[in-house]
Design a protein around this motif. Structure first.
Motif, PDB file in Angstrom:
ATOM      1  N   LYS A  94      35.913  18.936 -37.194  1.00 27.34           N
ATOM      2  CA  LYS A  94      36.841  18.546 -36.135  1.00 27.34           C
ATOM      3  C   LYS A  94      38.283  18.957 -36.404  1.00 27.34           C
ATOM      4  O   LYS A  94      39.051  19.161 -35.467  1.00 27.34           O
ATOM      5  CB  LYS A  94      36.745  17.049 -35.879  1.00 27.34           C
ATOM      6  N   LYS A  97      39.345   9.013 -37.931  1.00 28.55           N
ATOM      7  CA  LYS A  97      38.100   9.663 -37.515  1.00 28.55           C
ATOM      8  C   LYS A  97      37.552  10.584 -38.599  1.00 28.55           C
ATOM      9  O   LYS A  97      38.314  11.205 -39.336  1.00 28.55           O
ATOM     10  CB  LYS A  97      38.348  10.489 -36.236  1.00 28.55           C
ATOM     11  N   GLY A 113      30.419  12.616 -35.383  1.00 34.72           N
ATOM     12  CA  GLY A 113      29.615  12.873 -34.197  1.00 34.72           C
ATOM     13  C   GLY A 113      28.893  11.595 -33.809  1.00 34.72           C
ATOM     14  O   GLY A 113      28.750  10.693 -34.635  1.00 34.72           O
ATOM     15  N   GLY A 153      29.813   9.167 -32.099  1.00 35.06           N
ATOM     16  CA  GLY A 153      30.633   7.959 -32.050  1.00 35.06           C
ATOM     17  C   GLY A 153      30.710   7.205 -33.385  1.00 35.06           C
ATOM     18  O   GLY A 153      31.222   6.095 -33.441  1.00 35.06           O
ATOM     19  N   GLU A 184      44.491  10.015 -35.646  1.00 32.09           N
ATOM     20  CA  GLU A 184      45.032  10.345 -34.322  1.00 32.09           C
ATOM     21  C   GLU A 184      45.719   9.128 -33.745  1.00 32.09           C
ATOM     22  O   GLU A 184      45.374   7.997 -34.065  1.00 32.09           O
ATOM     23  CB  GLU A 184      43.884  10.722 -33.359  1.00 32.09           C
ATOM     24  N   LYS A 185      46.638   9.391 -32.862  1.00 29.36           N
ATOM     25  CA  LYS A 185      47.224   8.325 -32.051  1.00 29.36           C
ATOM     26  C   LYS A 185      46.071   7.726 -31.249  1.00 29.36           C
ATOM     27  O   LYS A 185      45.259   8.463 -30.687  1.00 29.36           O
ATOM     28  CB  LYS A 185      48.262   8.961 -31.116  1.00 29.36           C
ATOM     29  N   LEU A 210      44.808   6.210 -28.084  1.00 34.12           N
ATOM     30  CA  LEU A 210      45.264   6.083 -26.693  1.00 34.12           C
ATOM     31  C   LEU A 210      44.722   4.778 -26.100  1.00 34.12           C
ATOM     32  O   LEU A 210      43.568   4.423 -26.318  1.00 34.12           O
ATOM     33  CB  LEU A 210      44.812   7.297 -25.883  1.00 34.12           C
ATOM     34  N   HIS A 238      37.693   9.528 -20.425  1.00 35.27           N
ATOM     35  CA  HIS A 238      37.055  10.641 -21.129  1.00 35.27           C
ATOM     36  C   HIS A 238      36.698  11.672 -20.060  1.00 35.27           C
ATOM     37  O   HIS A 238      35.858  11.418 -19.206  1.00 35.27           O
ATOM     38  CB  HIS A 238      35.789  10.157 -21.851  1.00 35.27           C
ATOM     39  N   GLN A 248      31.644   3.880 -21.462  1.00 33.95           N
ATOM     40  CA  GLN A 248      31.054   4.028 -22.793  1.00 33.95           C
ATOM     41  C   GLN A 248      30.886   2.684 -23.463  1.00 33.95           C
ATOM     42  O   GLN A 248      31.676   1.765 -23.258  1.00 33.95           O
ATOM     43  CB  GLN A 248      31.970   4.862 -23.707  1.00 33.95           C
ATOM     44  N   HIS A 286      31.561   3.954 -28.112  1.00 31.93           N
ATOM     45  CA  HIS A 286      31.880   5.385 -28.042  1.00 31.93           C
ATOM     46  C   HIS A 286      30.701   6.230 -27.574  1.00 31.93           C
ATOM     47  O   HIS A 286      30.694   7.444 -27.764  1.00 31.93           O
ATOM     48  CB  HIS A 286      32.384   5.926 -29.398  1.00 31.93           C
ATOM     49  N   GLU A 309      35.935  18.507 -24.716  1.00 34.01           N
ATOM     50  CA  GLU A 309      36.166  17.097 -24.380  1.00 34.01           C
ATOM     51  C   GLU A 309      37.644  16.719 -24.529  1.00 34.01           C
ATOM     52  O   GLU A 309      38.291  17.083 -25.512  1.00 34.01           O
ATOM     53  CB  GLU A 309      35.325  16.189 -25.289  1.00 34.01           C
ATOM     54  N   GLU A 369      37.370  17.160 -28.922  1.00 33.17           N
ATOM     55  CA  GLU A 369      36.395  17.993 -29.629  1.00 33.17           C
ATOM     56  C   GLU A 369      35.708  18.934 -28.661  1.00 33.17           C
ATOM     57  O   GLU A 369      35.825  18.804 -27.442  1.00 33.17           O
ATOM     58  CB  GLU A 369      35.345  17.145 -30.359  1.00 33.17           C
TER      59      GLU A 369
HETATM   60  P1  ADP Z   1      32.074  11.800 -31.420  1.00 31.64           P
HETATM   61  O1  ADP Z   1      31.975  13.253 -31.783  1.00 31.64           O
HETATM   62  O2  ADP Z   1      31.618  10.894 -32.524  1.00 31.64           O
HETATM   63  O3  ADP Z   1      31.446  11.485 -30.095  1.00 31.64           O
HETATM   64  P2  ADP Z   1      34.738  11.975 -30.195  1.00 31.64           P
HETATM   65  O4  ADP Z   1      35.894  12.562 -30.912  1.00 31.64           O
HETATM   66  O5  ADP Z   1      34.083  12.825 -29.144  1.00 31.64           O
HETATM   67  O6  ADP Z   1      33.648  11.499 -31.281  1.00 31.64           O
HETATM   68  O7  ADP Z   1      35.154  10.596 -29.550  1.00 31.64           O
HETATM   69  C1  ADP Z   1      34.203   9.766 -28.902  1.00 31.64           C
HETATM   70  C2  ADP Z   1      34.896   8.683 -28.127  1.00 31.64           C
HETATM   71  O8  ADP Z   1      35.731   7.876 -28.983  1.00 31.64           O
HETATM   72  C3  ADP Z   1      35.823   9.172 -27.031  1.00 31.64           C
HETATM   73  O9  ADP Z   1      35.148   9.478 -25.820  1.00 31.64           O
HETATM   74  C4  ADP Z   1      36.759   7.965 -26.884  1.00 31.64           C
HETATM   75  O10 ADP Z   1      36.107   6.940 -26.159  1.00 31.64           O
HETATM   76  C5  ADP Z   1      36.936   7.476 -28.319  1.00 31.64           C
HETATM   77  N1  ADP Z   1      38.115   8.109 -28.949  1.00 31.64           N
HETATM   78  C6  ADP Z   1      38.140   9.216 -29.741  1.00 31.64           C
HETATM   79  N2  ADP Z   1      39.409   9.546 -30.102  1.00 31.64           N
HETATM   80  C7  ADP Z   1      40.233   8.630 -29.536  1.00 31.64           C
HETATM   81  C8  ADP Z   1      41.663   8.419 -29.516  1.00 31.64           C
HETATM   82  N3  ADP Z   1      42.510   9.223 -30.158  1.00 31.64           N
HETATM   83  N4  ADP Z   1      42.150   7.361 -28.787  1.00 31.64           N
HETATM   84  C9  ADP Z   1      41.297   6.533 -28.121  1.00 31.64           C
HETATM   85  N5  ADP Z   1      39.957   6.680 -28.109  1.00 31.64           N
HETATM   86  C10 ADP Z   1      39.413   7.703 -28.797  1.00 31.64           C
END
Ligand code: ADP
Length: 448
Positions: A116, A158, A163, A165, A200-201, A203, A208, A232, A235, A275, A287
């Motif tokens: 990532k 993260k 992956g 979630g 990451e910050k 949010l 999504h 979701q 996640h 995404e 990602e």
């Molecule tokens: P994975 O690959 O495990 O699915 P992702 O990076 O795609 O992980 O993130 C999955 C979900 O986690 C996102 O759809 C969102 O709901 C939450 N998420 C990820 N990053 C952030 C963030 N910086 N701020 C808020 N929610 C986040």
């Protein structure tokens, strides 16, 4: 074009690929574990080969068994579906070393997006906006503290190799940071064998939004608009729709254009999904998935294209069969993921399905490998059906979803169907006014 394709997967997605093969006059080979001998994909394929015992590590993830199955059956290409080996770059390399074709992007592109941190750096270079965060990995707690303080809380930690979630932890203050940092690393190590994490910050109320892209590796690339997958739990996506209720045509053209140009510049081949989190009119890359997504049917519905057919054509060396101008949105589509889980805790509950009746009628699609009398094995994912509805507009799609759910019969096991009836009653869902935290709050309140 290929004469024979092997599908290295099971369940509804294996059926999905078999269906595309049949329409293209390509023979299909199913592979299965001993627990799946009576599975629908085994019955529907032209040939089936048992590749090992029930645990996926010894069957659906067994690279030697899958390569042997190709050699025995004379299959020329492998479709990986989603999950399992679909984003495994070393598998792709081995497939190519055996003079077989992997239906998907190159090992190099999978590797680039599988990590990532590299993915985010690549996205930045290609002009894709990213979530503010650490520059690369965060090696220790002191660095984590200074990164978080610089950015301001809340932050999310993260896993670089993350992956599904997993391996994500939120810290709302410096006091929470230490525990969150340690837990994220331990979970990342356990789940992915790599404890590197980044920050990451976090949010607070984003949606999504993901962009479907397609490249042919010959410099052509298009986008097929967005899907809103904000509903979701932990996640993980529960309901997806296209187009996104909050996205205007101008925003779609803008972010879609950025993504299509990036894919063309990368020389990417096949289907992919970029995404984003979307808040206050801004898109932030999180990602890229280098495969077909579970929720691809909503995009197929509104654009009237077969994404699996396109994946197969592109893998066989054909250029894309559509241009950006050919792709016009028609109506609205919604998908719900029906899992064999017992509410309210979503505990997996495999077992024997007594009666199964799939809904039908205008604008209804059911992707499922269930049948009456089928015993769902306890070894795999709990997704048992995807119900996809398509209407001229969102209200029609919602009405159709309720109608179709009412026709569906899955007797003998518990499923998440009651959740969707409940969601259809909610003002936020009816109005398309929700973010990634909405469902968790709704479930927490429903349980009180
Ligand atoms: P994975 O690959 O495990 O699915 P992702 O990076 O795609 O992980 O993130 C999955 C979900 O986690 C996102 O759809 C969102 O709901 C939450 N998420 C990820 N990053 C952030 C963030 N910086 N701020 C808020 N929610 C986040």
């Amino acid at each position: 074009m290929f004469n024979k394709i092997l599908i290295a997967n099971r369940g509804e997605i294996a059926l999905r690929v078999i269906r595309a093969c049949r329409e293209m006059d390509i023979a299909s080979v199913a592979v299965h574990s001993t627990a799946d001998s009576d599975a629908m994909h085994v019955r529907m394929a032209d040939e089936a080969i048992c590749i090992g015992p029930a645990p996926s590590s010894e069957s659906y993830l067994s690279v030697p068994a899958i390569i042997s199955a190709c050699e025995i059956s004379g299959a020329e290409a492998i479709h990986p579906g989603y999950g399992f080996l679909s984003e495994n770059a070393s598998f792709v390399q081995i497939v190519e070393d055996h003079d077989l074709t992997f239906i998907g992007p190159s090992a190099a592109h999978i590797r680039m997006m599988g990590d990532k941190i590299t993915a985010k750096e690549t996205a930045k270079k290609l002009g894709i906006p990213v979530v503010p965060g650490s520059e690369g990995g965060v090696p220790d707690l002191d660095t984590a503290r200074s990164v978080a303080a610089g950015m301001g809380y809340p932050v999310i930690i993260k896993a670089t190799a993350g992956g599904g979630g997993r391996g994500m932890k939120v810290a709302t203050s410096e006091t929470e940071l230490e525990a969150a940092f340690r837990t994220a690393r331990t979970e990342a190590k356990a789940a992915f064998g790599n404890d590197e994490v980044y920050i990451e910050k976090y949010l607070q109320r984003p949606r999504h939004i993901e962009i479907q892209v397609f490249g042919d590796g010959k410099g052509n690339a298009v986008h097929l608009g967005e899907r809103d997958c904000s509903l979701q739990r932990r996640h993980q996506k529960v309901l997806e729709e296209a187009p996104g209720p909050s996205i205007s045509q101008r925003e779609r053209d803008h972010i879609g254009g950025i993504c299509a140009r990036a894919v063309a510049e990368m020389g990417y081949s096949g289907a992919g999904t970029i995404e984003f989190l979307y808040e206050d009119g801004n898109f932030y890359f999180i990602e890229m998935n280098t495969r077909l997504q579970v929720e691809h049917p909503v995009t197929e519905a509104i654009f009237g294209v077969d994404l699996v057919r396109e994946q197969i054509r592109v893998a066989a060396g054909h250029p894309l069969s559509f241009t950006q101008d050919d792709l016009q949105i028609n109506g609205h589509a919604i998908e719900v993921r029906i899992n064999a889980e017992k509410l309210p805790n979503f505990a997996p509950c495999p077992g024997q399905v007594k009666t199964f009746h799939a809904p039908g009628g205008l604008g209804v699609r059911m992707d499922s490998a269930l049948y009456g009398g089928y015993r769902i094995p306890p070894y795999y994912d709990s997704l048992v059906a995807k119900l996809i509805v398509h209407g001229r507009d969102r209200p029609e799609a919602l009405a159709r979803l309720r109608r179709a759910l009412g026709e569906l019969i899955i007797d003998g096991i518990d499923t998440t169907v009651p959740l969707f009836f409940a969601l259809l009653e909610q003002e936020a869902v009816r109005g398309g006014d929700y973010n990634i935290h909405w469902l968790e709050k709704f479930l927490a309140e429903a349980l009180e």
